[in-house]
Scaffold this motif. Sequence first.
Motif, short mmCIF file in Angstrom:
data_model
loop_
_atom_site.label_atom_id
_atom_site.label_comp_id
_atom_site.label_asym_id
_atom_site.label_seq_id
_atom_site.Cartn_x
_atom_site.Cartn_y
_atom_site.Cartn_z
N ALA A 31 9.02 16.91 -21.88
CA ALA A 31 8.28 15.65 -21.79
C ALA A 31 8.34 14.90 -23.12
CB ALA A 31 6.83 15.90 -21.40
N VAL A 32 8.54 13.59 -23.04
CA VAL A 32 8.56 12.74 -24.22
C VAL A 32 7.15 12.24 -24.49
CG1 VAL A 32 9.38 10.55 -25.18
CG2 VAL A 32 10.95 12.03 -23.90
N ARG A 33 6.66 12.51 -25.69
CA ARG A 33 5.31 12.08 -26.04
C ARG A 33 5.27 11.14 -27.24
NH1 ARG A 33 4.68 17.32 -24.09
NH2 ARG A 33 3.27 17.43 -22.31
N GLN A 34 6.39 10.96 -27.90
CA GLN A 34 6.41 10.05 -29.05
C GLN A 34 7.77 9.38 -29.16
OE1 GLN A 34 4.39 11.52 -32.50
NE2 GLN A 34 5.61 10.31 -33.93
N VAL A 35 7.76 8.07 -29.19
CA VAL A 35 8.95 7.26 -29.37
C VAL A 35 8.84 6.59 -30.74
CG1 VAL A 35 10.31 5.30 -28.53
CG2 VAL A 35 9.23 6.87 -26.89
N ASN A 36 9.66 7.03 -31.67
CA ASN A 36 9.61 6.51 -33.04
C ASN A 36 10.63 5.40 -33.21
OD1 ASN A 36 7.68 8.49 -34.00
ND2 ASN A 36 9.33 9.98 -33.79
N VAL A 37 10.17 4.26 -33.68
CA VAL A 37 11.03 3.10 -33.90
C VAL A 37 11.02 2.79 -35.39
CG1 VAL A 37 11.45 0.68 -33.36
CG2 VAL A 37 10.50 2.20 -31.60
N THR A 38 12.18 2.87 -36.02
CA THR A 38 12.27 2.63 -37.45
C THR A 38 12.06 1.15 -37.76
OG1 THR A 38 13.86 4.42 -37.73
CG2 THR A 38 13.79 2.76 -39.45
N THR A 39 11.16 0.89 -38.72
CA THR A 39 10.98 -0.47 -39.23
C THR A 39 11.29 -0.56 -40.71
OG1 THR A 39 8.62 -0.03 -39.60
CG2 THR A 39 9.24 -1.02 -37.49
N VAL A 40 11.49 0.57 -41.37
CA VAL A 40 11.82 0.60 -42.78
C VAL A 40 12.57 1.90 -43.06
CG1 VAL A 40 9.64 1.71 -43.46
CG2 VAL A 40 10.86 0.27 -45.11
N GLU A 41 13.43 1.90 -44.08
CA GLU A 41 14.25 3.06 -44.38
C GLU A 41 14.09 3.49 -45.83
OE1 GLU A 41 18.30 2.14 -43.56
OE2 GLU A 41 17.94 1.63 -41.45
N THR A 50 21.02 3.63 -42.91
CA THR A 50 21.90 3.03 -41.92
C THR A 50 22.52 1.76 -42.50
OG1 THR A 50 20.31 1.51 -40.89
CG2 THR A 50 20.28 3.81 -40.14
N ASP A 51 23.33 1.10 -41.69
CA ASP A 51 23.90 -0.18 -42.08
C ASP A 51 23.01 -1.36 -41.72
OD1 ASP A 51 26.12 0.48 -43.47
OD2 ASP A 51 27.57 0.05 -41.89
N ALA A 52 21.75 -1.11 -41.43
CA ALA A 52 20.84 -2.19 -41.06
C ALA A 52 20.56 -3.14 -42.22
CB ALA A 52 19.52 -1.61 -40.54
N VAL A 53 20.86 -2.71 -43.44
CA VAL A 53 20.55 -3.53 -44.61
C VAL A 53 21.22 -4.90 -44.54
CG1 VAL A 53 22.47 -2.58 -45.97
CG2 VAL A 53 20.49 -3.54 -47.13
N ALA A 54 22.37 -5.02 -43.89
CA ALA A 54 23.07 -6.30 -43.82
C ALA A 54 22.22 -7.36 -43.13
CB ALA A 54 24.40 -6.13 -43.09
N TRP A 55 21.41 -6.94 -42.16
CA TRP A 55 20.52 -7.87 -41.46
C TRP A 55 19.18 -7.98 -42.17
CZ3 TRP A 55 23.76 -4.48 -38.95
CH2 TRP A 55 24.73 -5.05 -38.13
N ARG A 56 18.63 -6.87 -42.58
CA ARG A 56 17.29 -6.89 -43.19
C ARG A 56 17.27 -7.76 -44.45
NH1 ARG A 56 16.03 -1.02 -41.80
NH2 ARG A 56 14.63 -1.20 -40.03
N GLU A 57 18.32 -7.70 -45.25
CA GLU A 57 18.31 -8.49 -46.49
C GLU A 57 18.45 -9.98 -46.22
OE1 GLU A 57 21.45 -7.08 -48.91
OE2 GLU A 57 23.07 -7.86 -47.66
N ARG A 58 18.79 -10.33 -44.99
CA ARG A 58 18.87 -11.74 -44.59
C ARG A 58 17.67 -12.14 -43.73
NH1 ARG A 58 23.85 -9.84 -45.47
NH2 ARG A 58 25.44 -11.26 -46.32
N GLY A 59 16.67 -11.28 -43.67
CA GLY A 59 15.45 -11.61 -42.97
C GLY A 59 15.46 -11.37 -41.48
N VAL A 60 16.48 -10.65 -40.97
CA VAL A 60 16.56 -10.36 -39.53
C VAL A 60 15.89 -9.02 -39.27
CG1 VAL A 60 18.10 -9.92 -37.58
CG2 VAL A 60 18.70 -11.67 -39.28
N PRO A 61 14.84 -8.98 -38.43
CA PRO A 61 14.19 -7.70 -38.13
C PRO A 61 15.16 -6.75 -37.40
CG PRO A 61 12.83 -9.55 -37.42
CD PRO A 61 14.18 -10.11 -37.75
N VAL A 62 15.22 -5.52 -37.89
CA VAL A 62 16.05 -4.49 -37.26
C VAL A 62 15.17 -3.32 -36.89
CG1 VAL A 62 18.05 -2.97 -37.52
CG2 VAL A 62 18.02 -5.19 -38.68
N TYR A 63 15.38 -2.80 -35.68
CA TYR A 63 14.61 -1.65 -35.19
C TYR A 63 15.57 -0.51 -34.94
CZ TYR A 63 11.37 -5.43 -34.76
OH TYR A 63 10.59 -6.52 -35.07
N GLY A 64 15.29 0.62 -35.59
CA GLY A 64 16.18 1.76 -35.51
C GLY A 64 15.74 2.73 -34.43
N ILE A 65 16.67 3.11 -33.57
CA ILE A 65 16.38 4.09 -32.52
C ILE A 65 17.61 4.98 -32.31
CG2 ILE A 65 14.68 2.70 -31.26
CD1 ILE A 65 16.95 1.89 -29.32
#
Length: 465
Positions: free
Chosen positions: A184-194, A408-423
């Motif tokens: 059973a899945v009881r926690q879904v973690n969504v990355t908002t910062v790294e 991750t490679d999410a920095v390319a968007w985050r540094e330009r102000g685009v919200p990225v959610y890691g899953i």
Amino acid sequence: MPVTAPNAEGARTVALLQQLIRFDTSNPTGDTAALAAFLRTQFEPLGVQTDVIVAPNGKAVHFIARLKGDGSKKPVLLAAHADVVPVERDKWSVEPFAGIEKDGFVYGRGAMDFKGGMAVFARAVMRLAEQKVPLARDVIFLAEADEEEGQYNTSWLAKDHWDKMDAEFALNEGGYILQGADGAVRQVNVTTVEKTSVVLRLRTNGPVGHASRPLPSNETANGKLIAALEKLSVHEPGIRLIPQTRGYLEALARQNPGPTANAVRKIFAVADGRTQALGERELMAAQPANAPLLRALMHNTMAITMIKSGQAANVIPGQAEAIINARLLPGATTDQLIDEVRRVVGDDAVNVDFATPVSQEATRKYYQAKSNIPESSTDTELYRALRTQAAAVWPQAQVVPVLFEAGTDAVAWRERGVPVYGIYPYPLDADILKGMHGHDERIAVRSLYEGTDWVYRVLLDVAKK
């Protein structure tokens, strides 16, 4: 309810993952050209616009598919890296690039990190195209290169091709969907910062000599380096709780009353260092399978990853070098890190600096800029869709914004102000997590089914007219 029974959509995701694994995109050398060409054959027949962007080395190839909407809203983007880490073939029980399905799992390098995610993301976009869903925004799928290692990653891509990857918000790899022993899945973690990944180099020098006439160890390059690494290997940086980690631990305590909850309460006793340290030890004992992850969420970490010394078995080398991979919590600086390493080593003969092909000052400024990138807001349409649709697929689960302990490679968007959610868009447990970058990497077929359902629901939520 979760879509765990055999179904056509889940089966397509499994089949696509098996095909993706069969492309050996190990980095180095990171050759993703054939995989990009294959993806083009999957998207173009569906009427999806595609681009292939080749890096100067001719190997790092980015694939972009854009499913057009009416343009009334900015695009949503899904990014997955095509390159994978190398394998030690003799340590695997199956061929690592065969995409074998057995015992309810798909095995292969990248099955969990991150070709499994690529298959889920790609199939969700393909399904929108196949069903001709009317869209209010473009849906962009990106298979990126050089995420594991190399210079031609998304930051390189963004410099000249930002128009192809600009979006209102994005999905990338990151947070884990954790399932219990009962499945059973009881926690879904969504990355908002790294965390910020920092690579340091320790170097020592000493006299060169014949191995038949050993020198005192405290004089040799190897002896000095070994002494320094021994100190670092037992060093424990202090606990620091950022809001995302505090939220993660609160959710863990709610799910696990008793020893886990009691330990978390002690960790939150920030005014009492002894109580906090005791709480951490008790938490590790109560959650042994999750101990490495929990430790990484609460501390800056350092790992000795490479050691280089000597050119001949009968020569005492004059220089020795080690590479340290540190992961810094938001707010920590590289100046603090280097000062801490020097203090722990306690030997001016050990040089500590950045392992970098450019100048030390340029590297320092680069890391400083990365550490100042703001976290992704949870007040967006995409985050709300992730939370809403997770409840539809896993009714018992709570969705928690979290810190990602890796990078991750999410920095390319985050540094330009685009919200990225890691899953990582599929349920997994501690045993599957251990396979990341390890031997017999795999992902459950059932998890792929559920992840495919979740991501497709999310895209309908945010992109459908």
